[in-house]
Structures are given as C-alpha cells and as structure tokens.
Design a protein around this motif. Structure first.
Motif: not given
Lengths: 998, 89
Positions: B27, B34-36, B39, B42-44
């Motif tokens: 995380r 955090v760049t798009d 991120w 990390f999330v998807y």
C-alpha cells in the motif's frame, strides 16, 4: 417357480434368512446377502428397464458399480429414491423397486417406437432437431424429452433420514479391499501405521471371492477373511465396508461415502443413513481393481448379454445361474474361468475365442473338462428381443476383417470378456499423469502429483502373486517411511493357474447386408454409428465427441464404454489410442446422494442461527421474527390481528410520540485498545478522531481502498486508550478482518489490539421524546440530563445493581439512548426497561419500525451502503476530512466520483400520497418513452412515513443534488406499477436534526 | 481442499482460512503524493500468475492472523508459509 436359477451348493448368501421383495409390483424371494440384481436373476428376471434413448429392453450387464443398465426406483420405509443400481442395492425384507424410463410398463413400452425410428435419432439429434422454433423449447420439446428420458423420479418430500459428516486423519488410506488392498493394509498395519481400509461392497476380498487361487494353503476367501478379522482387532486400523472412496482432492484429501443403513429395511434409531468421510491421508494406496471390458457386436445390448466376470460373481458369490445355456465370448483367458465354473456346476457352456490357438494352464483346464471351445470365432449378433434366445456366430479371419458363414446357435446368455480395464479414476483425479500400456490396451497410472500409489489390477498387474508381492512391499515401505518401524512379514505362498496374452480384438465387423446396432455405451444408447457420425461432422477432441454423442456420460460415467469408444475414435482417425487420450475423470466415481453431501446442514441447520439474550422475551411477546444475516430479530410485535404494516406503523408512531425499545444486540461490536487506537481510527474512518474526548461517541464512515463506503457506525472513547466500535449487523465480521489486515500487514507499527465483543454485550435502544424521563428512572443515581449526558455523550451507570454502559446516540432521529449490559444481564435489563417504561407508554419495536424511523429521517443504512456507493452518494461528504489521509481517500478523486451529475440520495413521495413504492423500482423521466427507457436512479428503501402519514422512499438518483422538486415516474415492471412521484429532500422529518439534541 | 500450515497453529484445512490476494502488493504510504497510475495499480491491477505466487490468507477460524502462503496456482503445491512480519525473500 421360486428362485429356479439358484444353486443349492455354492454362494456366500445366508440361506437361513429368506427375504421377500417386490419388483414392479410382483413378489419374489431372495436371501440375506443377495443384491436386488442377484435375487432377480435367481428368479429368472432379466428384463429390468428400458434404455435411455431408444427404450430398448435392458437387463443386467455387470454385478457392481460398473452396471450401466439396471437402474431402478427404490422404495424403502415410506421414502423413494431414484437412480439405484440393482447390482449394488442389497436385498432387505420388504424391499420394493420399480423399473424406470418405461411407460406404461417395462414389458410394453410405447417409447420403444423410437427403436424403429432410430435413423432419425442419431448423435447430436437433440441439438439439430429441437432448435426451431425457439418458443417450442420450454413448452413442447423439453417436457417431452424429460418425460421420455428420465432415470427415475426424485422425491419431493422432506428426507426424514439423517446424514452425517466425519473428518478423519490417517497415515494410509487404502481404497479397495481386494488382494492388493488387503496385503498392503496388513503390511502397513503391522508396521504401526494408522490405516483406513475402505471397501465399496458389503463383502471384503474383491476378486478373491470368485478366484480359484490358493494363498498360504487357504482359499483366497479364507485368506481374506483371516486378514480382515486380524485387521479389525488392531487399534490402529479402521476397516469399513459399504464405503466408496469417490473423490480425490487437493493435498491428499479424499471423500468417502459410507452406506450405513441402505441395506436395512429402515434406519436404526440414532443411526444415520449415510456418512460422508473427509479423510486427510499422508499416503493413499489405490487398490480399486479393474473392470472387465465388453466386446462390441450386433445387438450387444440385448438382456442376457453380460460381462463374463459378472456371470462368475453371480454364480460364486450368490449361487445364481445367469443362464442354463451360456455362450462365452472372449478374447482372453478370463472367459475360460467363467466357463469352468459353469461346467463344474453341471452347466454346459460353449466358448467362442477370438484367438486362433491360445496355450495356457487355464485353457488346458477347460479343454480337459471337455468344454466345447471354438477358436477364431466371434458372436456376430445376439438374437432375441427381451432376452437372448440365440446367437449368430461366425469364424473370423486371422486379420479379423473377414467373417465366415454365419451360423445360429441356441443360448440363453452371452458372457463377454474383452479383457480388463484398470480402474484409474482416483489416480487420475489426484492429478496423476496416466500412460497407455500397450500390453493390456489400457491406461494405467503414471507420474504421481500427490502422495498416491496404485497397486494390483488397478495398475495393470493381473497375476495374483505379483499383486500380493508388490502390495506387501509397498504397504511396508510406505508405513516404514511414516512410522520408522521395520516389521517384516513373511510373504505367503500363492498357487494360481497361469494365463496367456489376450487378443487385441474389440469390435466384430458387420456381416454383409446387415446393419445391427453395435453399442459402445449401454447407458446412453451410443452405438458405433453415432461416433462415426460425430467424427464425420468434424468433432475431433475426445472431450467433444463425448459431449456430442453422450458417450461415457451419465451415472455409470462410461466405466464399461470408455476404452472401446477410444479404440473406435483412434481407428477412424488412424491414430493410436494414447494420442486420442481419455476424457477427464472427475469426482464422484459413483453417484453420491445429495443427503450425504449436505449432511446435517438441512432446514434450520443450513446455517447457524444467532439469537440475542432477550430472544425468549420476544417470543413470549408475540414477536414475528425475520432473518437478519445469521441473526433472528423481531420484525414486529403482533397485537391482535395486526399485520406487518399495521404493527410496524403503531410501533414507529409510539417512538415518535412516547418511547420505544428495540433489541440492538446484533450490532457488531469491536473492542479497541492500545496507545495508538486513536491513530488507527483516524486512518480507518474518513473523519477526524484524534481529538475525541473520553466519554464521547462519534459517528464514522469507513471506506474500502477503492473509495466505496464499507460500513458506518459509532465509536466511543471509553477511557484514554480504550474505544468501543460498533458496526452494522451485516458487516461485523468483515470490519474486524479489515482492521486486522491493516494492523498486521500494513501498519504493524501501530500498538493496538482489536477483538470482537458482539456476543459480550446485550443492547437496547431506548428512543422517543420520553426516553430521558425513562432513563432517569432507570438510573436514578446518574445525571442523564441534556447537560449531564449531551448528544453523543457516554457514561457508565448502575441499572438496579447491574453495571451498564449508556450511549446517547440515535438511529431513529428521536432523542434516544443505547444501553448495553453484559449479555447475561440482557434479559434483566430488557424487563426493567419494559417494567419502568409502562408509565411512559413504552412499546417494544422491531426492525420494520426501526427501518421506517431511519428512512423518514434520511439516515442511510445497508440498502444505500450497498457496496456501489461513495460518501457523496449518501450525502456523507461532510464527514470527509480534508486535513488527513484515510483508507480510500485517494480513490475519491476518480473522474466518475467527482462528476457534476453524480448520483445522490434523495427522498421520493408519490403524487397521490397513497401508493406505496416497491423497493428496487426504477426512476424515469418519461413513463411512455420507448424501451430501453433511460434509468435515472433506483428506489433503495421504502416506508410509510408515520410523521406525514403517507408513503416515503429513499432513492439513489442521478444528479440528485439538482433534482429536488422534480416530478418523475417510478416504474416497477415486476410489480406492474407506474407511479408519478415528486423528488424531495432525503431528510423528510426534522431536517435540522433538533430532536436528537433536545 | 488445501492443507495449509499456519505458522502459528500448524497444519489446518483450507476451510479455516480466507483468501486475501497478492502478498507482494504494497500500500502506498499515507499522506504521500501518489500518481493516478500508481494508485490504479495498487487498487485494481493484479497479475493472474500461473505458477509460484506469494499470497495472503487469514486464519479466520483459528488464530485470526494474516499469513503469507507461497503456492503454485496451477498445482496448488504450497512451498512455504510465513508470518505476516516475516520477510518474503
């Protein structure tokens, strides 16, 4: 005549116990130890059913699990069960069975007309024919096919029987108690290993029960009996009969179904009918034996055509003759063994051997007994409709292509042996990479993936001496590895007749001008011609051929048909069998009853039911319960003839005017302790938590990392480093895991402990304008005034000697409190609240009133926080801290989440103020717009507002912020409703929130 | 059903555990830009590996500890299990 095919001097049945049973309404007799099949054959009954597709007469083909034909509907103790193999079902007094797949009767079946139209029913018939017109499928084709092609009828009644599950661990699981199973079990057990020996049949011993061989100067059966009784005495051994190991799963977990009561007229008191064993074994020994392979010839499905090994088993185990005039058709020595047994009992068999001049001890014995043997001969076709009456036979050329003159000879059964197919199902299920053994024309286990070893005939070893030797050794070696013991046992002397090689002949060519059906798969009526069609139409993969033709499908899973099917495909394709490959073996090996799989988890036990400590009070006071997750909660407390609508309205109204009490024990509760507890909350919740004083509660919303709302609730600071968190009922377990995830993996530096305390506290919400007056009476020594205990305040109090936690929080939007006591005191608390509350006209309220109160207040709950909405959608954006980071914050800047017309929660009121709005309905601009009508939003929750006395709903609506005052339509195609509505604020009652602070 | 060695409790059946995804995902730190793309990753974005995979499991019906399990996604062979705070390397 009674049991006219029964011999008096052979068999393992108990002749002292005669049993009566009924088949298709007619009474017959058999003996204890019979199967339904052996008892019927003893009575000369060979017509047992009709085939799946052509409704051709069906008899018995095997004597065990491989049976493709003899499937019956069983009646036992007032219950009925379909899909029972007559060859497996043991006889009991009063057994009743009927044929399946025939109408009006097995003797005269109208469906047999399909037999004359078989040119119209080739492979893929269903796919080609019933495609058009589409609307005919459900109404015409499907019901017709289902009626015509069933294998019995499932009972629609509740199953009264009990089924159990058992978990077991062992060093060695041995599947099959034939020679290899017994030898390996014995060696391993003597070496101190924990052994489970499982046998599918009622009797242990496998082929030893029918074999002529001697082991250590005993008959095979005597030797087997001796080993079994010794094993049963050993504390480290579990011996199970009637137990089928049917599935081999990952990490050496196997599943076995034990039929405890199926062989009895009724299940004994306190006994289950069946038990499913989940066994985790360090090593698995597969000693599942082999199944005899048929030879394909014309009309080879006629009743009376059966496996020669089955004929031998009926004779030697059950003392039953399958015919008095048997024809043995074989390509190997096994057929001779059956013929020899017939001859010994005074029956004159004829052997047709496809081989030209076999030389072996077995063949010599048959010759010496004077048995009529015809070499280089084949059965061209069986004759007879409901039973074999004769056989067309012919000499066959050495290249097996040309038939000589066809002759007809009388016979009443044809016992076929096309050599043996190892039962590799379990090995294959375990991930074993099977290989093709040219010598035996069959697949055998190859490289293991898990800890399994296949022994004996299942591994293609067909001599008893070799089987016993390798099994003793393997049992010893594997157990030594586990126990470190080294008890060698001496290997017994084996005397058996030597056999010679088999002839790789499997299919008799059609004679000139004849077009006999030659069946490969007997259960599904798949003939040679069907597979030929499939290949002509371009099907190549054996998996596709299987599905297109149904070869090897259904309840017997092609135990007798697979290899001949592969032979045919490889012949046509000019490939060798190993290049065609076999279809995947999947569990279960044999059908398993749904009852055994489900076990005890039926009815009320299908999931655990959780009840609050006050449950008995609710029951006594006419609560109508509703499932809330795994909890049972009062939905409303019925008074007189009230329905749900009336009752919940009364309860909600009483909260708004007087005071109500609601059982909120089910709310998730998590105890949080540690110096970094505040920091954890600050990261988990979207709002600020570092400055919450001791003795104060705060409402918080937590997100997932993707920005979607995960849960909401209040958390109270009990003392400096101690917090009490509440979650919604549904999310309690997930929130705890969520916190543990971050504490253990992401921020292990935080010094915090979390633990669930949901069950430790009983909770009562006391809500309504008179709730403070009631609180004061309940806690006379505490200052519960607005100053002493302000909104979102917390204190501890003394409830008539019981320690209580008092939170001033509200879900109903009224002045309200939540009182928690330790669970054991829950009933006491509840009764005190009701008793003291009488003077304030207190009434208990259930979840329906609870919903009404929160909906008209615009408080979001599970139906809005549904895993698809972000804080803005729920008008919770005010709780998003701009100053600090929190879980999921970064995701909230996603384009869709900040769109101008983002969806938002709104209130919905029908224009007529009368029509209730169904939950789940859609909101549209124009109810007459052409389909698909653009959807603007959906109704998430509906109630009857007790404050305004008209229906009120919450909805998640596109651009909800700018839609207040708009007139839209609610459409529910499911309820067939179109309702004109007005969009209003979601805060329908007390929009400024003054009451909770009063 | 898998047989998983919990580093705290020993060999237990899979039905005591719940799966928690790729254990190598880290995380991004709190309060850091955090760049798009980062991120989003990390999330998807997860790799669907065939073969050795280090993954998280929680011993839900046991000690409730999150553990790391190195498993072959094709054969289910488990090579090793680690406590949450043990190094992957």
């Amino acid at each position: 005549m009674d049991q006219s095919y029964r011999l008096s001097d052979v068999g393992l049945i108990n002749r002292d116990k005669k049993l009566s049973f009924k088949f298709n309404g007619k009474t017959y007799y058999g003996y204890e130890g019979d199967t339904l099949a052996s008892a019927l054959i003893a009575n000369g009954v060979h017509l047992i059913g009709r085939s799946f597709k052509y409704h051709r007469p069906r008899g018995f083909f095997g004597a065990g699990v491989d049976e493709p034909y003899a499937i019956v509907q069983l009646y036992r103790n007032g219950e009925t069960e379909p899909n029972i193999k007559a060859t497996e079902q043991e006889l009991f007094e009063g057994l009743e069975a009927t044929s399946v797949n025939c109408w009006p009767s097995v003797n005269f079946d109208i469906g047999a007309i399909n037999n004359f139209f078989k040119m119209f029913l080739p492979a893929g018939f269903y796919y080609k024919t019933f495609m058009w017109p589409k609307s005919f499928w459900y109404k015409v084709y499907e019901p017709f096919i289902r009626k015509a092609a069933g294998l019995g009828v499932a009972s629609t009644k509740h199953d009264k029987e009990r089924y159990e599950h058992k978990y077991e661990y062992c060093d060695l699981l041995i599947a099959g108690s034939g020679p290899s199973g017994l030898a390996s079990a014995y060696a391993a057990a003597k070496n101190g290993a924990r052994v489970i020996l499982a046998e599918d049949k009622a009797r242990h011993g496998g082929t030893l029960l029918t074999s002529d061989a001697n082991i250590g100067n005993q008959s095979g059966k005597e030797w087997a009996d001796g080993i079994i009784s010794e094993l049963k005495e050993m504390p480290n051994v579990v011996v199970k009969n009637r137990s089928q190991v049917f599935g081999y799963y990952d990490h050496n977990m196997l599943v076995m179904s034990e039929r405890i009561s199926d062989h009895l007229p009724q299940t004994k008191k306190y006994h289950p009918k069946q038990r499913l064993w989940y066994i985790r074994a360090k090593e698995v020994l597969i000693s599942s034996g082999s199944i005899e392979r048929p030879i394909v010839f014309g009309n080879n499905d006629t009743p009376g055509v059966m496996l020669s090994s089955a004929a031998k088993e009926y004779l030697k185990v059950y003392g039953v003759l399958v015919g008095r005039n048997p024809l043995i058709f074989t390509n190997n020595d096994s057929g001779y063994e059956t013929a020899i047994e017939f001859k010994k009992k005074g029956v004159e068999p004829i052997i047709l051997d496809t081989r030209k001049d076999p030389q072996s001890e077995v063949v010599d014995e048959a010759k010496n007994l004077g048995i009529n043997i015809k070499f280089s001969y084949v059965v061209v076709a069986a004759q007879g409709y409901k039973k074999v009456k004769s056989a067309d036979i012919a000499k066959i050329s050495d290249d097996k292509e040309q038939l000589g003159t066809v002759e007809n000879i009388k016979c009443d059964c044809i016992c076929v042996s096309g050599f043996w197919t190892p039962t590799i199902h379990l090995a294959s299920q375990s991930g074993n990479k099977t290989k093709f053994n040219e010598d035996i024309d069959a697949f055998v286990p190859g490289t293991s993936k898990q800890n399994e070893t296949t022994l004996g005939a299942a591994n293609g070893t067909y001599t008893l001496e070799e089987t016993l030797k390798s099994s003793f050794e393997t049992g010893h070696e594997l157990s030594k590895k586990i126990t470190n013991n080294n008890n060698e046992i001496s290997f017994p002397n084996v005397v058996e007749k030597k056999s010679t090689t088999h002839d790789k002949f499997w299919c008799v060519p059609l004679p000139e001008g004849k077009n006999y059906k030659r069946f490969l798969d007997f259960q599904n009526d798949v003939a040679v011609s069907d597979v030929e069609i499939a290949l002509k139409e371009g099907y190549r993969s054996i998996e596709h051929v299987k599905r297109y033709t149904t070869l090897g499908m259904a309840t017997d899973q092609g135990k007798t048909s697979n290899l001949n099917g592969l032979q045919l495909v490889s012949n046509i394709e000019n490939k060798v069998v190993p290049n065609v490959g076999h279809t995947t073996f999947r569990p279960p090996y044999t059908p398993v009853s749904i009852g055994a799989i489900v076990g005890r988890e039926v009815g009320k036990h299908s999931k655990p039911t959780r009840k609050s400590p006050m449950h008995s009070w609710h029951e006594k006071n006419n609560a109508v319960f509703v499932d809330a997750g795994v909890w049972l909660r009062p939905r409303y407390y019925k008074q007189g003839n009230e329905n749900l609508f009336e009752g919940s309205k009364r309860e909600a109204k009483n909260v708004r005017t007087n005071v109500g009490v609601c059982d909120v024990t089910t709310l998730g509760k998590i105890d949080i302790k540690g110096p970094d507890a505040a920091e954890l909350l600050n990261r988990v919740y979207t709002n600020a938590w570092l400055k919450l004083p001791v003795g104060k509660a705060r409402y918080g919303v937590m997100l997932r990392e993707d920005g979607i709302v995960m849960d909401d609730g209040t958390t109270t600071r009990i003392s400096e480093n101690h917090y009490h968190m509440t979650t919604t009922t549904a999310q309690a377990a997930n929130v705890l895991s969520h916190l543990e995830y971050y504490l253990q993996l992401v921020w292990p530096e935080l010094n915090v402990n979390v633990v669930s305390t949901t069950e430790q506290w009983a909770g009562a919400a006391v809500a309504g304008p008179k709730s403070r007056d009631l609180l004061q009476k309940l806690f006379p020594n505490s200052d519960v005034s607005n100053e002493g205990l302000p909104f979102m305040g917390y204190m501890e109090g003394d409830l008539f000697g019981v320690k209580a936690r008092i939170f001033r929080i509200s879900f109903s939007g009224e002045l309200a409190y939540e009182v928690n006591v330790e669970s054991d005191n829950g009933n006491f608390m509840w009764k005190k609240i009701m008793e003291v509350g009488q003077q304030f006209k207190i009434q208990p309220y259930g979840t329906e009133a609870l919903s009404t109160l929160r909906i008209e207040m615009g408080h979001v709950a599970g139906s809005e926080l549904d895993g698809r909405t972000i804080p803005y959608d729920n008008s919770l954006e005010g709780l998003l801290s701009k100053k600090k980071d929190f879980i999921g914050k970064r995701s909230l800047t996603r384009e869709a989440f900040v769109a101008e017309d983002r969806q938002k929660v709104v209130g919905v009121v029908p224009l007529d103020k009368k029509t209730s709005i169904p939950e789940g309905s859609h909101l549209v601009k124009d109810s007459n717009a052409p389909l698909p009508n653009p959807k603007l939003g959906y109704i998430s929750a509906s109630c009857w507002s007790v404050e305004h006395d008209n229906p009120f709903s919450l909805a998640i609506l596109k651009d909800g912020k700018n839609m207040i005052g708009e007139k839209l339509f609610v459409m529910s195609p499911v309820k067939n409703k179109v309702i004109p509505v007005e969009i209003v604020s979601s805060h329908y009652v007390d929009p400024k929130g003054e009451r909770v602070r009063s | 059903m898998l047989h998983i060695k919990c580093p705290h409790c020993g060999m237990r059946s899979q039905n005591e555990f719940s799966y928690g995804g790729d254990a190598t995902v880290k995380r991004p730190e709190l309060n850091k830009e955090v760049t798009d793309q980062d991120w989003n990753n990390f999330v998807y974005n997860r790799k669907s590996l065939r073969g050795k995979h280090l993954e998280l499991w929680q011993h839900l019906s046991g000690c409730r500890q999150w553990i790391k399990v190195e498993r072959d996604t094709a054969t289910h062979e488990i090579f090793r299990t680690l406590k949450a705070n043990e190094d992957n390397s």
